[in-house]
Design a protein around this motif. Structure first.
Motif, PDB file in Angstrom:
ATOM      1  N   THR A   1       0.815  -1.213   0.000  1.00  0.00           N
ATOM      2  CA  THR A   1       0.000   0.000   0.000  1.00  0.00           C
ATOM      3  C   THR A   1       0.857   1.275   0.000  1.00  0.00           C
ATOM      4  OG1 THR A   1      -1.719  -1.174   1.190  1.00  0.00           O
ATOM      5  CG2 THR A   1      -1.822   1.220   1.235  1.00  0.00           C
ATOM      6  N   ASP A   2       1.855   1.324   0.872  1.00  0.00           N
ATOM      7  CA  ASP A   2       2.631   2.571   0.952  1.00  0.00           C
ATOM      8  C   ASP A   2       3.399   2.850  -0.342  1.00  0.00           C
ATOM      9  OD1 ASP A   2       4.175   0.274   2.273  1.00  0.00           O
ATOM     10  OD2 ASP A   2       5.779   1.726   1.947  1.00  0.00           O
TER      11      ASP A   2
ATOM     12  N   VAL B   1       0.868   4.306  -2.786  1.00  0.00           N
ATOM     13  CA  VAL B   1       0.595   5.705  -2.446  1.00  0.00           C
ATOM     14  C   VAL B   1       1.743   6.592  -2.921  1.00  0.00           C
ATOM     15  CG1 VAL B   1       0.263   7.323  -0.539  1.00  0.00           C
ATOM     16  CG2 VAL B   1      -0.902   5.118  -0.503  1.00  0.00           C
ATOM     17  N   ARG B   2       2.961   6.124  -2.705  1.00  0.00           N
ATOM     18  CA  ARG B   2       4.127   6.900  -3.136  1.00  0.00           C
ATOM     19  C   ARG B   2       4.212   7.018  -4.657  1.00  0.00           C
ATOM     20  NH1 ARG B   2       7.969   7.803   1.006  1.00  0.00           N
ATOM     21  NH2 ARG B   2       7.090   7.015   2.941  1.00  0.00           N
TER      22      ARG B   2
ATOM     23  N   PHE C   1      -7.859  10.745  11.882  1.00  0.00           N
ATOM     24  CA  PHE C   1      -7.303  10.442  13.198  1.00  0.00           C
ATOM     25  C   PHE C   1      -7.938  11.407  14.203  1.00  0.00           C
ATOM     26  CE2 PHE C   1      -4.038   9.211  10.102  1.00  0.00           C
ATOM     27  CZ  PHE C   1      -3.874   7.871  10.445  1.00  0.00           C
TER      28      PHE C   1
ATOM     29  N   LEU D   1       0.148  14.162   8.208  1.00  0.00           N
ATOM     30  CA  LEU D   1       0.313  12.721   7.993  1.00  0.00           C
ATOM     31  C   LEU D   1       0.042  12.357   6.544  1.00  0.00           C
ATOM     32  CD1 LEU D   1      -1.079  10.894  11.118  1.00  0.00           C
ATOM     33  CD2 LEU D   1       1.106  10.501  10.009  1.00  0.00           C
TER      34      LEU D   1
ATOM     35  N   PHE E   1       2.991  12.592   4.382  1.00  0.00           N
ATOM     36  CA  PHE E   1       4.115  11.742   4.796  1.00  0.00           C
ATOM     37  C   PHE E   1       5.041  11.345   3.648  1.00  0.00           C
ATOM     38  CE2 PHE E   1       6.211   7.993   6.546  1.00  0.00           C
ATOM     39  CZ  PHE E   1       6.492   8.403   7.839  1.00  0.00           C
ATOM     40  N   PRO E   2       4.500  11.004   2.469  1.00  0.00           N
ATOM     41  CA  PRO E   2       5.413  10.581   1.397  1.00  0.00           C
ATOM     42  C   PRO E   2       6.191  11.731   0.758  1.00  0.00           C
ATOM     43  CG  PRO E   2       3.169   9.808   1.004  1.00  0.00           C
ATOM     44  CD  PRO E   2       3.103  10.845   2.065  1.00  0.00           C
TER      45      PRO E   2
ATOM     46  N   GLN F   1       9.534   9.124  12.011  1.00  0.00           N
ATOM     47  CA  GLN F   1       9.305   7.725  12.343  1.00  0.00           C
ATOM     48  C   GLN F   1       8.317   7.600  13.502  1.00  0.00           C
ATOM     49  OE1 GLN F   1       9.958   5.136  10.635  1.00  0.00           O
ATOM     50  NE2 GLN F   1      10.891   6.575   9.206  1.00  0.00           N
TER      51      GLN F   1
ATOM     52  N   ALA G   1       4.937   8.125  12.317  1.00  0.00           N
ATOM     53  CA  ALA G   1       4.460   6.906  11.659  1.00  0.00           C
ATOM     54  C   ALA G   1       4.005   5.885  12.706  1.00  0.00           C
ATOM     55  CB  ALA G   1       5.573   6.316  10.788  1.00  0.00           C
TER      56      ALA G   1
ATOM     57  N   ALA H   1       0.654   6.909  14.031  1.00  0.00           N
ATOM     58  CA  ALA H   1      -0.404   6.698  13.037  1.00  0.00           C
ATOM     59  C   ALA H   1      -0.762   5.212  12.942  1.00  0.00           C
ATOM     60  CB  ALA H   1       0.043   7.222  11.673  1.00  0.00           C
TER      61      ALA H   1
ATOM     62  N   THR I   1      -5.299   2.915   7.552  1.00  0.00           N
ATOM     63  CA  THR I   1      -5.242   4.314   7.132  1.00  0.00           C
ATOM     64  C   THR I   1      -3.800   4.807   7.132  1.00  0.00           C
ATOM     65  OG1 THR I   1      -7.424   4.590   8.083  1.00  0.00           O
ATOM     66  CG2 THR I   1      -6.244   6.585   7.542  1.00  0.00           C
ATOM     67  N   ALA I   2      -2.997   4.336   8.087  1.00  0.00           N
ATOM     68  CA  ALA I   2      -1.586   4.723   8.107  1.00  0.00           C
ATOM     69  C   ALA I   2      -0.908   4.284   6.812  1.00  0.00           C
ATOM     70  CB  ALA I   2      -0.888   4.110   9.316  1.00  0.00           C
ATOM     71  N   ALA I   3      -1.231   3.083   6.347  1.00  0.00           N
ATOM     72  CA  ALA I   3      -0.641   2.605   5.091  1.00  0.00           C
ATOM     73  C   ALA I   3      -1.062   3.521   3.942  1.00  0.00           C
ATOM     74  CB  ALA I   3      -1.073   1.172   4.811  1.00  0.00           C
ATOM     75  N   LEU I   4      -2.313   3.999   3.998  1.00  0.00           N
ATOM     76  CA  LEU I   4      -2.799   4.909   2.953  1.00  0.00           C
ATOM     77  C   LEU I   4      -2.105   6.268   3.005  1.00  0.00           C
ATOM     78  CD1 LEU I   4      -6.636   4.207   2.930  1.00  0.00           C
ATOM     79  CD2 LEU I   4      -4.995   3.663   1.131  1.00  0.00           C
ATOM     80  N   MET I   5      -1.453   6.571   4.129  1.00  0.00           N
ATOM     81  CA  MET I   5      -0.682   7.809   4.231  1.00  0.00           C
ATOM     82  C   MET I   5       0.726   7.609   3.667  1.00  0.00           C
ATOM     83  SD  MET I   5      -2.869   9.808   5.792  1.00  0.00           S
ATOM     84  CE  MET I   5      -4.142   8.929   4.928  1.00  0.00           C
ATOM     85  N   GLY I   6       0.989   6.426   3.097  1.00  0.00           N
ATOM     86  CA  GLY I   6       2.312   6.163   2.539  1.00  0.00           C
ATOM     87  C   GLY I   6       3.305   5.688   3.581  1.00  0.00           C
ATOM     88  N   ILE I   7       2.793   5.233   4.725  1.00  0.00           N
ATOM     89  CA  ILE I   7       3.677   4.756   5.792  1.00  0.00           C
ATOM     90  C   ILE I   7       3.944   3.264   5.591  1.00  0.00           C
ATOM     91  CG2 ILE I   7       3.783   4.277   8.282  1.00  0.00           C
ATOM     92  CD1 ILE I   7       2.116   6.923   8.597  1.00  0.00           C
ATOM     93  N   ASN I   8       5.217   2.890   5.658  1.00  0.00           N
ATOM     94  CA  ASN I   8       5.588   1.486   5.527  1.00  0.00           C
ATOM     95  C   ASN I   8       5.310   0.772   6.858  1.00  0.00           C
ATOM     96  OD1 ASN I   8       6.938  -0.983   5.466  1.00  0.00           O
ATOM     97  ND2 ASN I   8       8.480  -0.205   4.063  1.00  0.00           N
TER      98      ASN I   8
END
Lengths: 246, 300
Positions: free
Chosen positions: A81-82, A85-86, A99, A110, A113-114, B173, B176, B179, B186-193
């Motif tokens: 997913t990340d 998104v990137r 959130f 947030l 983030f990318p 970090q 992340a 989140a 939703t965190a993954a949808l923010m581009g967080i690994n």
């Protein structure tokens, strides 16, 4: 609305033979779909038809059994997913999923983030605040204290923070009054036309979705049963009977 | 006055123990926050820390600050591997599978380390890197004393907490991590690994537990492969007491648990030192299951 890009616009997303299952339940069955740059494609269908599953499999949140998804010419079927998104796909999830304990600003950050560069992030944030002035007034407020419509704007703003080329919107009108729904939809069209962001719009409110999209497809029991320009779909007798309810 | 001095010195001893519990409790609470998993093997990482420090001190005579860094690096690696090998394959499995696996990992670490070829099943004396010195103070008739080990424990725990806060609230970090603990999808949808964030959480938690292991072994210099069980359970209770998933809750919970334990053994009987902690757990679960700082109870 008419298609601004015509059929000549490049394909940004191509889905081929996509099947998704939850256990023994087939959620999506042989989905084939093309989304062209600059358009808004709406997906309408009843509860449980597989609309949300389709969006989730595009963003890697649901894993397909078979089939391929390619985004900008890159195969993303098995991508995380990340990573997706990137690469420039962003999603406003069903039920907004903001959130609630973080402030509006923190939520937006947030979303960015990318984006590695702080000044670029700041520029995007400024742009988002001009599109959603209501958020600007509430930057320091906890997101959980916003009204439903404002939360939807925040979820959209947050998704735009990653500077996407393709934005997926899952039920943006959910739980909103008709007036607020209209406001949200006009923002959707505004973002699409002003920023040339391609969109896939999943909606139960078929009337609004068809009104605000260039093309539409109808999803029934995990299959696409109808696809075409929204203006035509709107007048299809089956759609009128099943989804527009006269 | 004598009684007051005695109470004060016991409270200081209790806070010393509590600081170590706090370090362990942080790992429980961080991992719970991010995976909703009670990592029962966390207490064994604490044991691992004590043993690694033992070897570095007795075999290599390493200077103490290097012992801390090296031990924390090794326990962080152990935490990383534990998550990758045992928990990651179960990321989407029912929660109960994860929990059972955690118990398995815990037993594995204890009995694997008790092999003669690895560590030893016996109690061994931990070589203190320096002699214990006691400093006496008198404040308005109140007599109390500190040992250099207590000073070290408080100083190190406090600095670790400051660094942890900076990590969680001031870095990308950390953002992340927060989140992911709110909402993983939703965190993954923010581009967080997600995978990296989970790994980092395990590593930080394990490093803190390793640090706690060294400090504990310095204060109570007898080590054994099963030494992580009781402190592990008590730190878990500390995390629940403070509100599981809440960072400062783990710290306050740890200090309360440590102090209660020492106070009870000093004024009642050391027989009840473990019992009182479980009574605390029962009271928390009956009165406020979400803990002191917990607002709502998350769906598990």
């Amino acid at each position: 609305m008419t298609d601004p890009s015509g059929t000549a616009a490049p394909v940004i997303l191509a889905v081929n033979g996509l099947c998704v299952s939850y256990g023994i339940i087939r959620a999506l069955d042989d989905i084939n779909l093309e989304v062209r740059h600059g358009e808004i494609l709406s997906i309408i269908g009843a509860n449980g038809a597989g609309k949300s599953t389709l969006l989730k499999s595009l963003t890697g949140l649901a894993r397909p059994l078979s089939g391929t998804i390619s985004f900008n010419g890159t195969d993303i079927t098995a991508a995380r997913t990340d990573r997706i998104v990137r690469m420039g796909m962003s999603m406003v999830p069903e039920g907004r999923r903001i959130f609630p304990d973080l402030t509006v600003r923190e939520n937006l950050e947030l979303g960015g983030f990318p984006v590695p560069d702080r000044t670029v992030r700041g520029d995007i944030l400024d742009l988002i605040m001009t599109t959603f002035p209501r958020l600007k007034e509430r930057m320091k407020q906890h997101a959980g204290t916003l009204s439903g419509g404002e939360q939807q704007m925040l979820a959209m703003g947050r998704a735009l923070m990653s500077h996407p080329r393709l934005l997926l919107l899952d039920e943006p009108s959910m739980g909103l009054s008709p007036i607020i729904t209209r406001e949200i939809f006009s923002l959707i069209t505004k973002v699409n036309s002003e920023r040339a962001i391609t969109m896939i719009l999943v909606e139960q409110n078929a009337h609004m979705a068809l009104e605000h999209s260039h093309r539409a497809c109808v999803l029934e029991n995990g299959r696409i049963t109808l696809v075409g320009p929204s203006a035509d779909i709107k007048h299809d007798p089956r759609v009128i009977e099943a989804y527009l309810g006269v | 006055m004598e009684q007051a001095s005695y109470i004060l010195s016991q409270v200081i001893n209790g806070l010393q123990l509590g600081a170590v519990y706090a370090l362990i409790a942080l790992g429980y609470t961080m991992v719970y926050g991010i995976l909703r998993l009670i990592n029962f093997a966390h207490g064994d990482i604490f044991m691992l820390g004590a043993f690694i420090a033992y070897f570095l001190l007795s075999r290599f005579g390493m200077p103490i600050y290097l012992v801390f860094l090296a031990t924390m690096a090794v326990t962080a690696l152990a935490g990383y591997l534990m998550e990758k090998i045992a928990y990651k394959p179960l990321r989407n499995a029912p929660k109960i599978s994860l929990l059972i696996t955690a118990v398995g990992v815990s037993l594995f670490l204890e009995y694997f380390c008790s092999l003669k070829a690895v560590f030893t099943p016996d109690y061994i004396a931990f070589p203190r890197p320096f002699e214990v010195e006691t400093y006496n103070f008198s404040l308005g008739g109140l007599e109390f004393s500190f040992t250099n080990i207590q000073v070290l424990i408080f100083a190190i725990t406090f600095s670790a907490l400051v660094l942890l806060y900076l990590l969680i609230y001031r870095t990308k970090q950390g953002k992340a991590m927060r989140a992911v603990s709110y909402d993983r999808e939703t965190a993954a949808l923010m581009g967080i690994n997600i995978d990296n964030t989970v790994s980092l959480t395990f590593m930080v938690g394990a490093a803190l537990a390793g640090m706690g292991g060294i400090l504990y072994a310095m204060a109570y210099p007898q080590i054994n492969v099963f030494m992580g069980i009781m402190p592990g359970i008590k730190s878990f209770i500390a995390a629940v007491l403070g509100g599981i998933g809440i960072i400062h809750g783990a710290v306050i919970g740890g200090l309360i648990v440590g102090t209660s334990e020492v106070i009870v053994s000093a004024f009642l009987s050391s027989t009840y030192r473990d019992g009182v902690i479980f009574i605390i757990l029962l009271i928390v679960l009956l009165v406020k299951p979400s803990g002191i700082f917990g607002k709502r109870i998350d769906k598990v």
